[in-house]
Design a protein around this motif. Structure first.
Motif, PDB file in Angstrom:
ATOM      1  N   GLN A  79       0.740  -1.163   0.027  1.00 19.65           N
ATOM      2  CA  GLN A  79      -0.028  -0.026  -0.182  1.00 19.65           C
ATOM      3  C   GLN A  79       0.764   1.221   0.077  1.00 19.65           C
ATOM      4  O   GLN A  79       0.600   2.172  -0.854  1.00 19.65           O
ATOM      5  CB  GLN A  79      -0.852  -0.025   1.141  1.00 19.65           C
ATOM      6  N   GLU A  80       2.019   1.331   0.759  1.00 18.55           N
ATOM      7  CA  GLU A  80       2.780   2.515   0.702  1.00 18.55           C
ATOM      8  C   GLU A  80       3.577   2.558  -0.564  1.00 18.55           C
ATOM      9  O   GLU A  80       3.683   3.859  -0.743  1.00 18.55           O
ATOM     10  CB  GLU A  80       3.800   2.265   2.086  1.00 18.55           C
ATOM     11  N   THR A  81       4.075   1.642  -1.081  1.00 22.26           N
ATOM     12  CA  THR A  81       4.512   1.629  -2.381  1.00 22.26           C
ATOM     13  C   THR A  81       3.857   2.306  -3.382  1.00 22.26           C
ATOM     14  O   THR A  81       4.313   2.824  -3.948  1.00 22.26           O
ATOM     15  CB  THR A  81       5.201   0.214  -2.684  1.00 22.26           C
ATOM     16  N   PHE A  82       2.626   1.674  -3.432  1.00 22.14           N
ATOM     17  CA  PHE A  82       1.591   2.305  -4.403  1.00 22.14           C
ATOM     18  C   PHE A  82       1.524   3.684  -4.476  1.00 22.14           C
ATOM     19  O   PHE A  82       1.661   4.625  -5.396  1.00 22.14           O
ATOM     20  CB  PHE A  82       0.262   1.387  -4.375  1.00 22.14           C
ATOM     21  N   HIS A  83       1.368   4.273  -3.048  1.00 24.70           N
ATOM     22  CA  HIS A  83       0.796   5.623  -2.837  1.00 24.70           C
ATOM     23  C   HIS A  83       2.159   6.471  -3.102  1.00 24.70           C
ATOM     24  O   HIS A  83       1.872   7.540  -3.649  1.00 24.70           O
ATOM     25  CB  HIS A  83       0.094   5.790  -1.466  1.00 24.70           C
ATOM     26  N   LEU A  84       3.300   5.807  -3.117  1.00 19.59           N
ATOM     27  CA  LEU A  84       4.700   6.507  -2.939  1.00 19.59           C
ATOM     28  C   LEU A  84       4.806   6.795  -4.423  1.00 19.59           C
ATOM     29  O   LEU A  84       5.370   7.908  -4.905  1.00 19.59           O
ATOM     30  CB  LEU A  84       5.731   5.678  -2.232  1.00 19.59           C
ATOM     31  N   ASN A  85       4.418   5.715  -5.135  1.00 23.12           N
ATOM     32  CA  ASN A  85       4.607   6.131  -6.582  1.00 23.12           C
ATOM     33  C   ASN A  85       3.641   6.960  -7.487  1.00 23.12           C
ATOM     34  O   ASN A  85       3.188   6.904  -8.790  1.00 23.12           O
ATOM     35  CB  ASN A  85       4.766   4.683  -7.339  1.00 23.12           C
ATOM     36  N   SER A  86       2.406   7.303  -6.655  1.00 23.93           N
ATOM     37  CA  SER A  86       1.297   7.927  -7.342  1.00 23.93           C
ATOM     38  C   SER A  86       1.056   9.456  -6.719  1.00 23.93           C
ATOM     39  O   SER A  86       0.873   9.428  -5.325  1.00 23.93           O
ATOM     40  CB  SER A  86       0.086   7.316  -6.729  1.00 23.93           C
ATOM     41  N   ASP A  87       1.232  10.272  -7.346  1.00 22.02           N
ATOM     42  CA  ASP A  87       1.122  11.926  -6.773  1.00 22.02           C
ATOM     43  C   ASP A  87      -0.333  12.036  -6.433  1.00 22.02           C
ATOM     44  O   ASP A  87      -1.379  11.477  -6.937  1.00 22.02           O
ATOM     45  CB  ASP A  87       1.894  12.749  -7.874  1.00 22.02           C
ATOM     46  N   PRO A  88      -0.512  13.317  -5.948  1.00 23.52           N
ATOM     47  CA  PRO A  88      -2.040  13.764  -5.453  1.00 23.52           C
ATOM     48  C   PRO A  88      -2.797  13.798  -7.001  1.00 23.52           C
ATOM     49  O   PRO A  88      -4.070  13.455  -6.830  1.00 23.52           O
ATOM     50  CB  PRO A  88      -1.847  15.061  -4.963  1.00 23.52           C
ATOM     51  N   VAL A  89      -2.306  14.290  -7.817  1.00 22.90           N
ATOM     52  CA  VAL A  89      -3.075  14.415  -9.019  1.00 22.90           C
ATOM     53  C   VAL A  89      -3.640  13.324  -9.487  1.00 22.90           C
ATOM     54  O   VAL A  89      -4.779  13.105  -9.834  1.00 22.90           O
ATOM     55  CB  VAL A  89      -2.372  15.466 -10.311  1.00 22.90           C
ATOM     56  N   SER A  90      -2.713  12.398  -9.648  1.00 21.80           N
ATOM     57  CA  SER A  90      -3.009  11.108 -10.336  1.00 21.80           C
ATOM     58  C   SER A  90      -4.060  10.290  -9.267  1.00 21.80           C
ATOM     59  O   SER A  90      -4.910   9.727  -9.715  1.00 21.80           O
ATOM     60  CB  SER A  90      -1.797   9.979 -10.568  1.00 21.80           C
ATOM     61  N   MET A  91      -4.013  10.432  -8.291  1.00 19.38           N
ATOM     62  CA  MET A  91      -4.981  10.051  -7.216  1.00 19.38           C
ATOM     63  C   MET A  91      -6.108  10.305  -7.298  1.00 19.38           C
ATOM     64  O   MET A  91      -7.400   9.810  -7.080  1.00 19.38           O
ATOM     65  CB  MET A  91      -4.351   9.823  -5.782  1.00 19.38           C
ATOM     66  N   THR A  92      -6.460  11.842  -7.439  1.00 18.19           N
ATOM     67  CA  THR A  92      -7.587  12.523  -7.562  1.00 18.19           C
ATOM     68  C   THR A  92      -8.266  11.923  -8.818  1.00 18.19           C
ATOM     69  O   THR A  92      -9.549  11.640  -8.972  1.00 18.19           O
ATOM     70  CB  THR A  92      -7.464  13.915  -7.712  1.00 18.19           C
ATOM     71  N   ALA A  93      -7.295  11.678  -9.949  1.00 15.02           N
ATOM     72  CA  ALA A  93      -7.901  11.158 -11.003  1.00 15.02           C
ATOM     73  C   ALA A  93      -8.474   9.664 -11.023  1.00 15.02           C
ATOM     74  O   ALA A  93      -9.533   9.511 -11.637  1.00 15.02           O
ATOM     75  CB  ALA A  93      -6.699  11.210 -12.240  1.00 15.02           C
ATOM     76  N   ARG A  94      -7.577   8.976 -10.349  1.00 17.91           N
ATOM     77  CA  ARG A  94      -8.183   7.621 -10.013  1.00 17.91           C
ATOM     78  C   ARG A  94      -9.692   7.774  -9.268  1.00 17.91           C
ATOM     79  O   ARG A  94     -10.471   6.953  -9.859  1.00 17.91           O
ATOM     80  CB  ARG A  94      -7.203   7.083  -9.357  1.00 17.91           C
ATOM     81  N   ALA A  95      -9.935   8.388  -8.459  1.00 13.52           N
ATOM     82  CA  ALA A  95     -10.981   8.603  -7.742  1.00 13.52           C
ATOM     83  C   ALA A  95     -12.172   9.010  -8.827  1.00 13.52           C
ATOM     84  O   ALA A  95     -13.247   8.504  -8.507  1.00 13.52           O
ATOM     85  CB  ALA A  95     -10.937   9.627  -6.320  1.00 13.52           C
ATOM     86  N   ALA A  96     -11.774  10.039  -9.554  1.00 18.41           N
ATOM     87  CA  ALA A  96     -12.939  10.619 -10.449  1.00 18.41           C
ATOM     88  C   ALA A  96     -13.210   9.241 -11.401  1.00 18.41           C
ATOM     89  O   ALA A  96     -14.455   9.236 -11.768  1.00 18.41           O
ATOM     90  CB  ALA A  96     -12.477  11.535 -11.241  1.00 18.41           C
TER      91      ALA A  96
END
Length: 364
Positions: A79-96
């Protein structure tokens, strides 16, 4: 992508291939492909497969979850590795994207993909051109100047896109491509462990002019393109290109690797992806390489002694682990293997094993 063990060169009748630059003993490590560029985990396996290392929970649920993104993990390090490799913009996009899938009706995904016939290059071009017309309206509607323009037709294009049923697996695959464009430079980097950037490697892979199995599947891809334009954050919109997404599909067709379970002979097929550095290995029904997946990486090693100048082959079917067998458990002959390869990969197998078996069958 070259090493002291092999080089990439033209392979007669098979585009480019990988050739040994010296004698290679059996069991020698050949390549670890860590450049996963695009992939999809099928929706039906969400919750059972770790989003980072692809470990399988045998029908159960993975213990950790990121609810807003519908991501599941087998452990805190994953979980930590995945989030470390994902910036806030990409995570916002993933949520959308996840919100769109959860709140909109889904299509009868892939229901007609095998019914064909395959759309022709001309039909494919027309479909993507029509999608691009709508895409330009959506871009205008979502531009900073939209409030000044107030174009009704542009706003209707967004509404029309969002009213189309969602194809979750296709949408997720194309979204992973957009993230690849967003996060990966298209030019080589001194910090990149490969000789070329991933996008450059991907663009050099073999392309398929008719990659869609049916008009239904083609429509899934063009609709998903418009869905992404309608919901992704503004920072990512410049990376949503119909031309690039179609190219990604055309490259994926002949170059993807299945993501399967690791402990039951790969009986569970829960996704696929493209590792460009691994895609130069051509197929043989008598491969001299063996491959295994370790998390998000593919590891290739010599299955036997390989001589200098010999082409390095993997099997495109059955993971190269066992003989291909039919429903009765009997080893398949060249005709059965040929039909399977033609159906799945679209080419006529011309490997040495098939040629030898064909000659023996004609003699008998």
């Amino acid at each position: 992508m070259e090493s002291r063990l092999f080089t990439i060169d033209n392979a007669p009748g098979a585009g480019r291939g990988v050739f040994a630059t010296r004698d290679i003993p059996a069991n020698t490590h050949i390549l670890t492909a860590a450049d996963l560029t695009v992939h999809v985990l099928f929706r039906e396996y969400r919750g059972e497969v770790c989003s980072q290392c692809f470990s399988y929970a045998l029908g159960g649920k993975q213990p950790l979850k990121s609810p807003a993104h519908n991501l599941f993990f087998c452990s805190t390090p994953c979980q930590e590795t995945f989030h470390l490799n994902s910036d806030p913009v990409s995570m916002t996009a993933r949520a959308a994207v996840e919100n769109l899938i959860k709140t909109k009706p889904t299509s009868d995904q892939h229901a007609s993909t095998l019914l064909g016939p395959r759309p022709t290059p001309a039909e494919i071009s027309l479909a993507w051109d029509a999608a691009e017309t709508q895409a330009n309206l959506i871009r205008t509607a979502r531009s900073p100047d939209a409030a000044k323009i107030k174009p009704k037709s542009h706003a209707r294009a967004v509404q029309r896109a969002l009213s189309t049923p969602v194809s979750p697996d296709v949408l997720t695959f194309l979204f992973s491509a957009v993230l690849a464009f967003y996060t990966t430079p298209s030019t080589p980097s001194s910090e990149n462990p490969y000789s070329e950037g991933k996008q450059t490697l991907l663009s050099s892979l073999e392309s398929e002019s008719t990659p869609y199995l049916s008009t239904h599947e083609l429509a899934e891809y063009t609709s998903s393109y418009l869905h992404l334009l309608a919901v992704l954050p503004a920072d990512i919109l410049p990376f949503v290109s119909g031309e690039k997404l179609h190219e990604m599909k055309s490259r994926e067709t002949h170059n993807s690797f299945g993501i399967r379970s690791l402990f039951d002979g790969g009986s569970e097929f829960f996704g696929y992806g493209v590792w460009p550095s691994a895609s130069y290995f051509n197929h043989s029904c008598d491969p001299n390489l063996v491959r295994r997946r370790e998390g998000r990486e593919w590891v290739f090693s010599a299955g036997r002694e390989i001589h200098r100048g010999e082409q390095l082959y993997i099997s495109y079917v059955n993971g190269g682990k066992e003989e291909l067998r039919d429903e009765k458990g009997e080893v398949m002959g060249w005709e059965e293997r040929g039909r399977l390869l033609k159906k799945t990969w679209g080419f006529e197998c011309a490997c040495g094993r098939c040629a030898d078996e064909r000659v023996k069958a004609q003699v008998l």
